[in-house]
Design a protein around this motif. Structure first.
Motif, PDB file in Angstrom:
ATOM      1  N   ARG A 106     -46.757 -26.740 -13.563  1.00 32.40           N
ATOM      2  CA  ARG A 106     -47.511 -27.801 -14.231  1.00 32.40           C
ATOM      3  C   ARG A 106     -46.620 -28.374 -15.319  1.00 32.40           C
ATOM      4  O   ARG A 106     -46.603 -27.874 -16.443  1.00 32.40           O
ATOM      5  N   PRO A 107     -45.827 -29.397 -15.015  1.00 33.83           N
ATOM      6  CA  PRO A 107     -44.897 -29.922 -16.014  1.00 33.83           C
ATOM      7  C   PRO A 107     -45.604 -30.779 -17.075  1.00 33.83           C
ATOM      8  O   PRO A 107     -45.804 -31.974 -16.893  1.00 33.83           O
ATOM      9  N   TRP A 108     -46.014 -30.154 -18.154  1.00 29.11           N
ATOM     10  CA  TRP A 108     -46.713 -30.862 -19.230  1.00 29.11           C
ATOM     11  C   TRP A 108     -45.734 -31.694 -20.055  1.00 29.11           C
ATOM     12  O   TRP A 108     -44.578 -31.302 -20.229  1.00 29.11           O
ATOM     13  N   PRO A 109     -46.194 -32.817 -20.626  1.00 31.42           N
ATOM     14  CA  PRO A 109     -45.360 -33.541 -21.593  1.00 31.42           C
ATOM     15  C   PRO A 109     -44.958 -32.581 -22.726  1.00 31.42           C
ATOM     16  O   PRO A 109     -45.756 -31.738 -23.137  1.00 31.42           O
ATOM     17  N   ALA A 110     -43.715 -32.721 -23.206  1.00 32.42           N
ATOM     18  CA  ALA A 110     -43.134 -31.729 -24.125  1.00 32.42           C
ATOM     19  C   ALA A 110     -43.948 -31.517 -25.397  1.00 32.42           C
ATOM     20  O   ALA A 110     -43.898 -30.444 -26.000  1.00 32.42           O
ATOM     21  N   ARG A 111     -44.710 -32.509 -25.830  1.00 31.40           N
ATOM     22  CA  ARG A 111     -45.403 -32.344 -27.113  1.00 31.40           C
ATOM     23  C   ARG A 111     -46.559 -31.350 -27.043  1.00 31.40           C
ATOM     24  O   ARG A 111     -47.063 -30.913 -28.069  1.00 31.40           O
ATOM     25  N   TYR A 112     -47.001 -30.984 -25.855  1.00 33.03           N
ATOM     26  CA  TYR A 112     -48.142 -30.058 -25.736  1.00 33.03           C
ATOM     27  C   TYR A 112     -47.663 -28.670 -25.310  1.00 33.03           C
ATOM     28  O   TYR A 112     -46.970 -28.533 -24.299  1.00 33.03           O
ATOM     29  N   THR A 113     -48.070 -27.670 -26.072  1.00 36.11           N
ATOM     30  CA  THR A 113     -47.826 -26.281 -25.675  1.00 36.11           C
ATOM     31  C   THR A 113     -49.191 -25.644 -25.394  1.00 36.11           C
ATOM     32  O   THR A 113     -50.225 -26.189 -25.796  1.00 36.11           O
ATOM     33  N   GLY A 114     -49.172 -24.491 -24.725  1.00 35.69           N
ATOM     34  CA  GLY A 114     -50.447 -23.859 -24.363  1.00 35.69           C
ATOM     35  C   GLY A 114     -50.625 -22.528 -25.081  1.00 35.69           C
ATOM     36  O   GLY A 114     -49.700 -21.705 -25.086  1.00 35.69           O
ATOM     37  N   ARG A 115     -51.792 -22.317 -25.685  1.00 40.22           N
ATOM     38  CA  ARG A 115     -52.039 -21.020 -26.332  1.00 40.22           C
ATOM     39  C   ARG A 115     -52.657 -20.059 -25.314  1.00 40.22           C
ATOM     40  O   ARG A 115     -53.644 -20.382 -24.656  1.00 40.22           O
TER      41      ARG A 115
END
Ligand SMILES: Cc1cc2nc3c(=O)[nH]c(=O)nc-3n(C[C@H](O)[C@H](O)[C@H](O)COP(=O)(O)O)c2cc1C
Length: 325
Positions: A236-245
């Motif tokens: 799931r290549p998310w845009p770099a500004r979002y990280t997942g907790r």
């Protein structure tokens, strides 16, 4: 006794509590349980790549009015799924992550309230320009993807912005709200209601494997971390500004800070991850929860969680007033 806010009035709710649209774990059963208990349940929907998911989960929600969520950047890849969902007249549509247009205008034109979850003041400026009905200010404490700002400062900063620029826009707080203390505090920060993920994740109605529930019950807020390694192996290549907790498990420990190497080893690590995810092995598979996990000690029905949250918030708000002499 009840807590009445602009959110309960505008959306016709008994309680100012919305269940977060959580990937494919917030299905019809959870959404219906929250709506049935007087809040607003949301179907998650995940990455908009399973065409029949919404159909199945709307059916599982039965006659309860529920809303639907979309990860906006993923919806952009399969926008026709929005038409199918809008045809079912959901109670609201929740857009998260990325610019809300052109979807917000389309949803509003159909008379469906638009909620927009965001992480920065700049995002909120844009959401106001787009005329969304409800801004959901998401703090970094929360489970799942998000940004860096904390709920405690983000919510009042956006409340002030709304007061100046668009006083008719409603505001919800998200991130770290798991009980009546969190609900009461969010209202004091200027929110009209709250969006709750992790606490409802820990309910039997959520589509979560028992092994991940057990791992979460044993964890403290200290055991969560924001990261991107799981997005690499979940592909799931998310845009770099979002990280997942998530919970910091063996897999995250092994690869955090070595994302480049993980990308190089992707073929074999994706297979390893998939095998573990299939059997819900919490040492490798993602347990997606926020810092609030440290306040959760039992898996409980969504209606019990909601009722207790509201009763506790009412008591806290009343006793708070006694501090004034
Ligand atoms: C398991 C899980 C999955 C999530 N998936 C999504 C999602 O698909 N779309 C979305 O907008 N937000 C998602 N979120 C974030 C929530 O919308 C919300 O911001 C967050 O849960 C609030 O913080 P809390 O977990 O402390 O309550 C997810 C959160 C969790 C815990």
């Amino acid at each position: 006794m009840a807590i009445s806010t602009r959110l309960t009035q505008r959306l016709g709710l008994t309680h100012p509590v919305i269940c977060a649209p959580m990937d494919v774990i917030a299905g019809g059963k959870l959404a219906a349980a929250v709506s049935g208990a007087g809040g607003l349940g949301m179907l998650g929907g995940g990455y908009s790549d399973e065409d029949d998911w919404f159909e199945r989960e709307f059916a599982a929600a039965g006659n309860q009015a529920v809303g639907c969520g979309f990860i906006t950047w993923a919806l952009r890849k399969n926008p026709r799924i929005l038409d199918a969902v809008m045809a079912r007249k959901p109670k609201a549509i929740f857009l998260s992550f990325d610019d809300p247009e052109p979807f917000a205008s389309k949803i509003k034109a159909a008379g469906i309230p638009v909620l927009c979850q965001l992480q920065t003041r700049a995002d909120a400026e844009r959401a106001i320009d787009c005329g969304v009905d409800v801004i959901v200010a998401q703090g970094t404490e929360g489970g799942g993807h998000g940004g860096a700002r904390a709920t405690l400062t983000l919510v009042p900063e956006i409340a002030d912005l709304i007061a100046r620029r668009a006083p008719q826009t409603l505001l919800c707080a998200a991130g770290g709200i798991v009980d009546g203390r969190g609900l009461g505090a969010a209202l004091m920060l200027g929110a009209d209601g709250v969006v709750v993920g992790t606490r409802f994740w820990a309910s039997p109605e959520a589509l979560v494997p028992a092994s991940l529930h057990s791992a979460a019950l044993a964890a403290s807020g200290d055991d969560t971390v924001r990261q991107s390694v799981l997005d690499i192996v979940r592909e799931r290549p998310w845009p770099a500004r979002y990280t997942g907790r998530v919970l910091r498990n063996d897999f995250v420990r092994e690869w955090l800070g070595r994302e480049g190497e993980l990308r190089d080893a992707r073929a074999e690590q994706v297979t390893r991850y998939r095998t573990a995810a299939r059997v819900a092995d919490p040492a490798i598979a993602a347990t997606i929860v926020g810092e609030g996990v440290g306040l959760i000690h039992a898996i409980e029905p969504a209606a019990v969680i909601l009722e207790r949250m509201v009763v506790e918030a009412e008591a806290r708000l009343k006793s708070g007033a006694k501090l004034i002499t």
